[in-house]
Write an enzyme that holds these catalytic residues in place. Structure first.
Site, PDB file in Angstrom:
ATOM      1  N   ASP A 108       0.853  -1.190   0.000  1.00  0.00           N
ATOM      2  CA  ASP A 108       0.000   0.000   0.000  1.00  0.00           C
ATOM      3  C   ASP A 108       0.892   1.245   0.000  1.00  0.00           C
ATOM      4  O   ASP A 108       1.738   1.409   0.876  1.00  0.00           O
ATOM      5  CB  ASP A 108      -0.900  -0.026   1.244  1.00  0.00           C
ATOM      6  CG  ASP A 108      -1.862   1.154   1.298  1.00  0.00           C
ATOM      7  OD1 ASP A 108      -2.000   1.843   0.275  1.00  0.00           O
ATOM      8  OD2 ASP A 108      -2.467   1.379   2.363  1.00  0.00           O
TER       9      ASP A 108
ATOM     10  N   ASP B 259      -3.678   2.520  -5.333  1.00  0.00           N
ATOM     11  CA  ASP B 259      -2.489   2.544  -4.469  1.00  0.00           C
ATOM     12  C   ASP B 259      -2.310   1.277  -3.638  1.00  0.00           C
ATOM     13  O   ASP B 259      -1.461   1.243  -2.751  1.00  0.00           O
ATOM     14  CB  ASP B 259      -2.534   3.760  -3.540  1.00  0.00           C
ATOM     15  CG  ASP B 259      -3.745   3.756  -2.619  1.00  0.00           C
ATOM     16  OD1 ASP B 259      -4.678   2.968  -2.860  1.00  0.00           O
ATOM     17  OD2 ASP B 259      -3.759   4.534  -1.653  1.00  0.00           O
ATOM     18  N   GLU B 260      -3.085   0.224  -3.925  1.00  0.00           N
ATOM     19  CA  GLU B 260      -2.976  -1.022  -3.162  1.00  0.00           C
ATOM     20  C   GLU B 260      -2.977  -2.231  -4.098  1.00  0.00           C
ATOM     21  O   GLU B 260      -3.768  -2.291  -5.031  1.00  0.00           O
ATOM     22  CB  GLU B 260      -4.161  -1.176  -2.207  1.00  0.00           C
ATOM     23  CG  GLU B 260      -4.178  -0.239  -1.025  1.00  0.00           C
ATOM     24  CD  GLU B 260      -5.395  -0.517  -0.153  1.00  0.00           C
ATOM     25  OE1 GLU B 260      -5.286  -1.305   0.803  1.00  0.00           O
ATOM     26  OE2 GLU B 260      -6.470   0.043  -0.445  1.00  0.00           O
TER      27      GLU B 260
END
Length: 421
Positions: free
Chosen positions: A6, A101-102
């Site tokens: 993350d 973003d993960e």
């Protein structure tokens, strides 16, 4: 074993990659139309700035504390996200891109690996190749890797990497994780579980299976098993097709002329058609809405919307724009000061088997060829190089982006220049 990687304050981190002088300084990124705060650096969080706060209400505060402000630069963020994923794929071909973003990685190929060392290696390599700082959480299930990632980013002694592999470590982590921080527990479930005396992830794992299934459905039961170390949520290496697609935007200024609202709605319908074709779907239902500014205290708020069943399933830009403009005509009210509009398509099905109508004649093959040619030109030369005339130029209603950074990685003219000597 699974790893969740993350990015830290992702939008802010993307801006800092090309503006390193901002490291250690408060930075925020705003939502569409420079509206609300949607990303904060740690320094901005320390000042007390909250997610979702309208920027205009904190204007004086932001100036006083010399907070650096950016408009959302989705072209940059999307490209940086792809670069992070490319690095992660060097560790495992089994990857699920969970959000911009993960990403989840399946580490099953690393038999008896030193997972802490592996996590540090992932973290260092992503930063070296992209400049994006990340946190890495590793455990036996996806839900537990989420908790491990939370620990990695919040507790300094882990230095961005946390591994939950032993029963003792998992038990301690569950006891220290509030129930509202558990993946998949939304606001309503959080309130319900608290009312039943369930305050931590560990409390949740102690509940009877039948009770969990009854009150949180089978999805909640899977989550409980995951927290107990039993893998029930598989990696989704192929993202499922969306069940509905929406394109909605606030206008850069108040609009009263119907001509410009038509341009906006036509453009939003075009975006929906592009997304439909990308996932090889067609839509059966279309919704158009417009509304005035909800923050104008001296003006009444008006929200107008209409949903129609399309006469035939389609992903054609030409047809969707036509239906969207007809729907807009049904809801438009003269004299109102409009601030936002949107188009939503739903009732999606595969484009490979379209059931046409006996009562509406449309040349599907011609529409498909037209869309294919337009998509090809726009993909090669840039969005809207070829478009419908009704879309206009967008100058009157386009988003406000007064603090937009350069497209450092996707536009030749914006590539950073280095001067030597």
């Amino acid at each position: 074993m699974y790893a969740l990687v993350d990015a830290n304050n992702f939008y802010v981190s993307c801006e800092r990659v090309f503006r390193p002088e901002l490291n250690g300084k408060p930075v925020v990124v705003l939502s569409n139309n420079d509206g609300c705060i949607i990303a904060r650096s740690n320094e901005a969080k320390a000042l007390g700035l909250k997610m979702g706060e309208p920027a205009f209400k904190r204007k004086t505060f932001l100036q006083k504390h010399h907070v650096h402000i950016f408009s959302s630069n989705y072209a940059l963020y999307g490209d940086m996200s792809k670069r992070v994923v490319q690095v992660l794929k060097t560790y495992s071909p089994a990857i699920e891109i969970y959000s911009i973003d993960e990403s989840f990685l399946d580490l099953s190929g690393f038999y008896q690996a030193n997972y802490e060392l592996l996590g540090k290696n992932i973290k260092e390599k992503v930063y070296k190749h992209t400049g994006i700082p990340v946190g890495v959480g590793i455990s036996t299930t996806k839900a537990l890797s989420k908790i491990a990632n939370r620990i990695a980013k919040k507790e300094k002694q882990y230095q961005g990497v946390a591994v939950l592999s032993t029963a003792r470590d998992i038990n301690r982590a569950l006891r220290n994780t509030p129930i509202d921080d558990v993946w998949g527990i939304g606001r309503q479930y959080y309130k319900f579980l608290q009312s039943k005396g369930i305050f931590t992830a560990y409390d949740f794992t102690c509940m009877n299976d039948n009770w969990v299934r009854k009150n949180l459905t089978v999805t909640g039961l899977r989550l409980k098993k995951e927290l107990q170390g039993i893998s029930c949520i598989p990696l989704e290496s192929v993202l499922p097709a969306k069940k509905a697609i929406a394109t909605t935007r606030g206008f850069g200024k108040i609009i009263t002329d119907k001509k410009y609202i038509r341009e906006a709605v036509a453009t939003y319908a075009t975006r929906c058609s592009e997304k439909l074709r990308k996932q090889k779907s067609v839509a059966n239902i279309l919704t158009v809405f417009v509304h005035t500014d909800p923050f104008k205290d001296n003006e009444p708020y008006h929200y107008l919307s209409k949903t129609i069943n399309l006469e035939f399933p389609t992903n054609s830009q030409k047809e969707l724009v036509k239906f969207a403009l007809k729907t807009l005509d049904l809801i438009y009210r003269e004299g109102l000061r409009y601030k936002k509009a949107g188009v939503i398509v739903s009732g999606l099905e595969s484009a490979e088997s379209i059931q046409t109508s006996l009562f509406y004649h449309v040349d599907i093959n011609t529409n498909e060829q037209l869309s294919k040619v337009m998509d090809g030109i726009n993909e090669k030369y840039g969005r809207d190089k070829v478009k419908l005339a009704v879309q206009g130029n967008g100058k009157e209603w386009k988003l406000k982006q007064e603090m937009l950074s350069a497209r450092y990685t996707t536009r030749w003219s914006d590539i950073p220049k280095i001067k030597c000597g």
